[in-house]
Enzyme design. Structure first.
Site, short mmCIF file in Angstrom:
data_model
loop_
_atom_site.label_atom_id
_atom_site.label_comp_id
_atom_site.label_asym_id
_atom_site.label_seq_id
_atom_site.Cartn_x
_atom_site.Cartn_y
_atom_site.Cartn_z
N GLU A 21 58.83 151.89 56.34
CA GLU A 21 57.60 152.03 57.13
C GLU A 21 57.25 150.67 57.74
OE1 GLU A 21 53.83 151.57 55.35
OE2 GLU A 21 54.58 151.79 53.30
N LYS A 153 49.23 154.00 44.63
CA LYS A 153 48.44 152.80 44.37
C LYS A 153 47.32 153.06 43.37
CE LYS A 153 48.89 152.68 48.49
NZ LYS A 153 48.88 152.66 49.95
N1 PSU Z 1 51.87 150.80 50.08
C1 PSU Z 1 51.77 149.45 50.13
N2 PSU Z 1 51.10 148.90 51.14
C2 PSU Z 1 50.60 149.67 52.16
C3 PSU Z 1 50.72 151.09 52.13
C4 PSU Z 1 51.37 151.60 51.06
O1 PSU Z 1 52.27 148.77 49.24
O2 PSU Z 1 50.07 149.10 53.11
C5 PSU Z 1 50.25 151.95 53.29
C6 PSU Z 1 51.36 152.99 53.53
O3 PSU Z 1 51.72 152.91 54.89
C7 PSU Z 1 50.72 154.30 53.19
C8 PSU Z 1 49.30 154.04 53.64
O4 PSU Z 1 51.33 155.39 53.83
O5 PSU Z 1 49.06 152.73 53.11
C9 PSU Z 1 48.33 155.09 53.15
O6 PSU Z 1 47.17 155.03 53.91
P1 PSU Z 1 46.10 156.22 53.87
O7 PSU Z 1 45.52 156.17 52.48
O8 PSU Z 1 45.08 155.85 54.92
O9 PSU Z 1 46.83 157.48 54.18
#
Ligand code: PSU
Ligand code: MN
Length: 301
Positions: A21, A153
Site C-alpha cells: 500500500e 492496530k
Molecule cells: N497500518 C499502518 N499504518 C497505516 C495504515 C495501516 O501501520 O497508515 C493505514 C492503512 O492504509 C489502512 C488504513 O488501510 O490505515 C486504515 O484507515 P481507515 O481506518 O480510515 O480505513
C-alpha cells in the site's frame, strides 16, 4: 492501470510479486521513517527474488509499481490524499495524487493478478465510534489476495474486528502464533482458529481457498519480530491518550486513523515508529516467501 516495467515483466513471466500500500508511506509514517520503511520493505522482498509493487493513484493514473518522481511526491507527503477502495475512481477521474489504503490496494492487486500483499496493520472496527468500520474489512471479503499484517492496530476494538472478519468469511491465520497479533505487540487476548508455521503451508491453503471458489482474502497475522514490540502497559496508556486527543480535537472520517497513529507516536516518544518499521519489514519478508511458494512450479514441491 499502469504497471512499472519490472512488475509487468514479473507478472507476464509468472514470477513472484508482492503488492504494497502507499498510505502507510504518505499518511501513516512521518518523514524520514517512511523512506526507511520503503527501503526495508523493498529489500525484504527483492532478497527473496520477488518484485515489489507499490500501488497508488498518481496524478489520476492507477499505478501498480509506483516509482521515480511519482514515488518521491508520495514520500514527501505533499498534497497526497488518502484513497480507500471507494475513492479510486474519483481520484482517477479528477487526476488526484492518492495514497492507497489496504482496501484500495487489495482492489488493485486483485485486478492486477497479484496474490500476495503486505501491510502493517489492517483497519477495523473503531472503539466508541458506532459505524466507524474500515472498508479494509469489506474489501478483504471480496478480493482474493494473501494479506500479511501484524493483526489490526491496537487503537481499534480488536474483538469486534475479529468477529467482523468471521462474518465476512475472511480466514485468519496466526503465523507462528495461536493469537491475533495486536500490531504494537504479539497479543494474547484473541485466539485465532488456525496456526501455520511456514510460508509453504499458507500458499497451499490459499490455493485450496481459490479452488473452492472462495472470493475473500486470506489474512495472515504475523506478530512483530521478537524484541521489537512495546509493553502492553505502554500501549494501553498511549492508546488511551490518543483516543482522548482524538475526542477533544473533534477528528472524524478518514483522518481518524492517521491522527491516532500520530498521537501514539507522541505518547511513546517515537518508540511506536520503531515497532512499526520492524513489523512492516517482517511482513514484507513473509509476503515475499508466500509469493515465492505460490509461484513455485508443481514439480518443485
Ligand atoms: N497500518 C499502518 N499504518 C497505516 C495504515 C495501516 O501501520 O497508515 C493505514 C492503512 O492504509 C489502512 C488504513 O488501510 O490505515 C486504515 O484507515 P481507515 O481506518 O480510515 O480505513
Ligand atoms: Mn474510518
Amino acid at each position: 492501470m499502469h504497471f512499472s516495467a519490472a512488475v509487468a515483466r514479473a507478472l507476464a513471466a509468472g514470477r513472484p510479486v508482492v503488492a504494497l500500500e502507499s498510505s502507510v508511506f504518505a499518511q501513516g509514517l512521518p518523514e524520514p521513517a517512511n523512506r526507511e520503511a520503503r527501503d526495508r520493505m523493498v529489500r525484504a522482498i527483492t532478497r527473496h527474488g520477488a518484485v515489489p509493487a507499490i500501488t497508488a493513484v498518481a496524478r489520476g493514473r492507477l499505478v501498480v509499481g509506483l516509482e521515480g518522481a511519482d514515488l518521491e511526491r508520495f514520500l514527501a507527503r505533499d498534497g497526497i490524499v488518502k484513497v480507500a477502495a471507494r475513492d479510486l475512481a474519483a481520484a482517477a477521474t479528477l487526476g488526484a495524487d492518492g495514497a492507497t489504503t489496504v482496501s484500495a490496494s487489495l482492489v488493485l492487486a486483485a485486478r492486477a493478478g497479484i496474490r500476495a500483499f503486505a501491510t502493517g496493520g489492517i483497519g477495523g472496527v473503531h472503539r466508541d465510534a458506532p459505524f466507524d468500520e474500515s472498508s479494509d474489512l469489506i474489501e478483504l471479503s471480496r478480493n482474493p489476495v494473501v494479506c500479511v499484517c501484524a493483526g489490526a492496530k491496537a487503537i481499534l476494538d480488536l474483538r469486534a474486528t475479529s468477529e467482523r472478519l468471521e462474518t465476512l468469511s475472511v480466514p485468519v491465520i496466526g503465523f507462528g502464533t495461536d493469537w491475533l497479533p495486536e500490531f504494537y505487540c504479539a497479543g494474547a487476548t484473541i485466539p485465532v482458529a488456525w496456526r501455520m508455521d511456514s510460508a509453504e503451508q499458507v500458499a497451499r491453503l490459499f490455493e485450496r481457498h481459490l479452488a473452492l471458489g472462495m472470493t475473500s482474502a486470506v489474512l495472515v497475522g504475523n506478530p512483530p519480530p521478537e524484541g521489537s514490540g512495546l509493553a502492553p502497559d505502554e500501549i494501553g496508556a498511549a492508546v488511551a491518550a490518543a483516543l482522548r486527543e482524538l475526542k477533544s480535537a473533534g477528528i472524524a472520517g478518514r483522518e481518524v486513523t492517521p491522527a491516532l497513529l500520530a498521537s501514539v507516536e507522541r505518547a511513546t516518544g517515537g518508540r511506536s515508529v520503531a515497532t512499526n518499521l520492524a513489523l512492516l519489514e517482517s511482513n514484507a519478508d513473509l509476503a515475499a516467501r508466500i509469493a515465492v511458494a505460490l509461484a513455485a512450479p508443481e514439480k518443485n514441491r
